[in-house]
Structures are given as C-alpha cells and as structure tokens.
Design a protein around this motif. Sequence first.
Motif, mmCIF file in Angstrom:
data_model
loop_
_atom_site.group_PDB
_atom_site.id
_atom_site.type_symbol
_atom_site.label_atom_id
_atom_site.label_comp_id
_atom_site.label_asym_id
_atom_site.label_seq_id
_atom_site.Cartn_x
_atom_site.Cartn_y
_atom_site.Cartn_z
ATOM 1 N N LEU A 72 0.830 -1.207 0.000
ATOM 2 C CA LEU A 72 0.000 0.000 0.000
ATOM 3 C C LEU A 72 0.866 1.259 0.000
ATOM 4 O O LEU A 72 0.599 2.197 -0.762
ATOM 5 C CB LEU A 72 -0.926 0.008 1.220
ATOM 6 N N LEU A 76 0.757 4.214 -2.699
ATOM 7 C CA LEU A 76 0.453 5.612 -2.350
ATOM 8 C C LEU A 76 1.591 6.548 -2.770
ATOM 9 O O LEU A 76 1.353 7.673 -3.189
ATOM 10 C CB LEU A 76 0.208 5.739 -0.847
ATOM 11 N N ASN A 79 1.048 7.472 -6.456
ATOM 12 C CA ASN A 79 -0.049 8.424 -6.663
ATOM 13 C C ASN A 79 -0.348 8.598 -8.153
ATOM 14 O O ASN A 79 -0.243 9.681 -8.713
ATOM 15 C CB ASN A 79 0.297 9.777 -6.018
ATOM 16 N N LYS A 84 -4.478 3.543 -8.708
ATOM 17 C CA LYS A 84 -5.520 3.965 -7.751
ATOM 18 C C LYS A 84 -6.614 2.909 -7.579
ATOM 19 O O LYS A 84 -7.186 2.790 -6.505
ATOM 20 C CB LYS A 84 -6.127 5.305 -8.182
ATOM 21 N N TYR A 87 -6.179 0.609 -4.493
ATOM 22 C CA TYR A 87 -6.256 1.080 -3.101
ATOM 23 C C TYR A 87 -7.338 0.330 -2.310
ATOM 24 O O TYR A 87 -7.100 -0.095 -1.177
ATOM 25 C CB TYR A 87 -6.561 2.578 -3.036
ATOM 26 N N TYR A 91 -6.489 -1.779 1.097
ATOM 27 C CA TYR A 91 -7.066 -1.414 2.401
ATOM 28 C C TYR A 91 -7.944 -2.550 2.953
ATOM 29 O O TYR A 91 -7.954 -2.808 4.159
ATOM 30 C CB TYR A 91 -7.894 -0.129 2.293
ATOM 31 N N TYR A 117 -12.695 4.141 -1.585
ATOM 32 C CA TYR A 117 -12.075 4.037 -2.918
ATOM 33 C C TYR A 117 -12.838 3.091 -3.837
ATOM 34 O O TYR A 117 -12.413 2.837 -4.959
ATOM 35 C CB TYR A 117 -10.621 3.582 -2.789
#
Length: 249
Positions: A72, A76, A79, A84, A87, A91, A117
């Motif tokens: 993760l 991140l 970015n 994306k 994500y 999580y 997300y």
Amino acid sequence: MNIKFDQNNVVIKLCMSGMNMEDGGNVEGATKMFHQAWHEAKDDYERFIAAYHLAHKQKSIIDKLKWMETSLQCALNINDDNVKSAYSTLYLNIAKCYEELCDFDNAKRNYELSNSYNGTPSDEGPFYHGTKADLQVGDLLTAGGNSNYKPGLKMNHIYFTANANGAGLAAALAKGEGRERVYKIEPTGEFENDPNVTDKKFPGNLTRSYRSQEPLRIIGEETEWAKLTTSERSEWRKNLAKSKGEIIN
C-alpha cells in the motif's frame, strides 16, 4: 508519473510465473519467485506488485500485514491513475489482517478507507479499443458482438482500455482477416471496471480495462503501440486455449 501495465516487465513476468507455479501446486517455488520479484524491483510500482504477492504467501498474519502495508505504501507513493484502482483491495486486505489480530479500531478504519475508494471508475482516459474491423471517426461500437476468447458467446458489454498496448493485444487476438487497428474512443454512457481482470491476478484494475453497455464513439485512430511478435501471438493463443476461467459477461 504515468506508468503503464506491461506484461513484459521483469517483475510482472516473475509474479506471473509465481502464480502459474502456485496454480500447479508448487507453493514453495511460487514463494521463491515472488521473493525474486521483490529483490529485482527497481521502483515503487514494481515493489507494490511484488509485496502484494509476497503478502499472500505469509503464514503469519503479522507478516502478511507487514507486506500488505508495504504494498500500500508503495502504491500511495506512486499516486498514479494506473494504481488507484488497487487502493480499495489493499485497504480491504489490511482491514482483514487487523480483524484477525483483534485490533478492531484499525480494522474499522481500513474498511472505511477501502469503501471510500470503491465505486465507479474515475479514469478520464484517453481510451482505446482494439479490433480488426475497418471503422470511421463517428462510428459507434455497440455490445452484442462475439467474444474473442470464447466461441459462441455473445458479449453483453463493449470493452475498452486506457492502455494502448492492451488494445493492441485485443486487436491481435480479434477475429477476422483485416489488419489490426487500435481506435481512440469515448464512452457515451457509464462504464465499470472489467470484472474479468479486476482483482484476479493483480490488485485492482492495473490494466485499466473497462466495459460498458452503452456504445463507444470512435474519435480517432492510434498508430503507436507495441505490436506482438509471431511467437508472442502464438503463446497468447495457446494460453487462451488452455484457460479454464469463466468469462463474466
């Protein structure tokens, strides 16, 4: 930063080999392959992918959590639109680890982040569709065509991608005798992540593959993409013929 998923990337190839070993029952060989991928990773994108696969091979929940959080953090750091979509999955996996460790506060926080997300893709393209059909700007591509991957299956959606090389692969595998074409398209309605690739082998939708029940409008033609060699094409066809996976239509 604009990274494109590339099936010829060394780390991605090592992870694919590891997954194939795992499918064949060679778990130890798969774990070694994922470790090799981690050691050969040169940037956060490659580390994010390798760490994700290593996380799944850990016997201890604490080790699994450590690798998943590493994955993760690398994602991140990047970015980028190309990661994306992962994500939510990352999580979610982290939340499940915390739940197993009875750390319910951290579990709840990560479940909420996962949900935040999740939802309709926010990708703004540009988008491409690969085919052997000879089409013009303004033409509409509609659902209901025959599948390239399963004989006799009529598709309920029309598929497209934000990766020109991915569209080029679709063109190479498309039915027909025409030359391979990659068209620039725009969706005319809502679209969703392609469930046939999303969260299957890699987290999220790294290939940025989508589908829609609404037509796609052709707005131009792309001429630059990585063409498959004859041997790569026959390898893809062989793998597709062997594939036992069901197509989610």
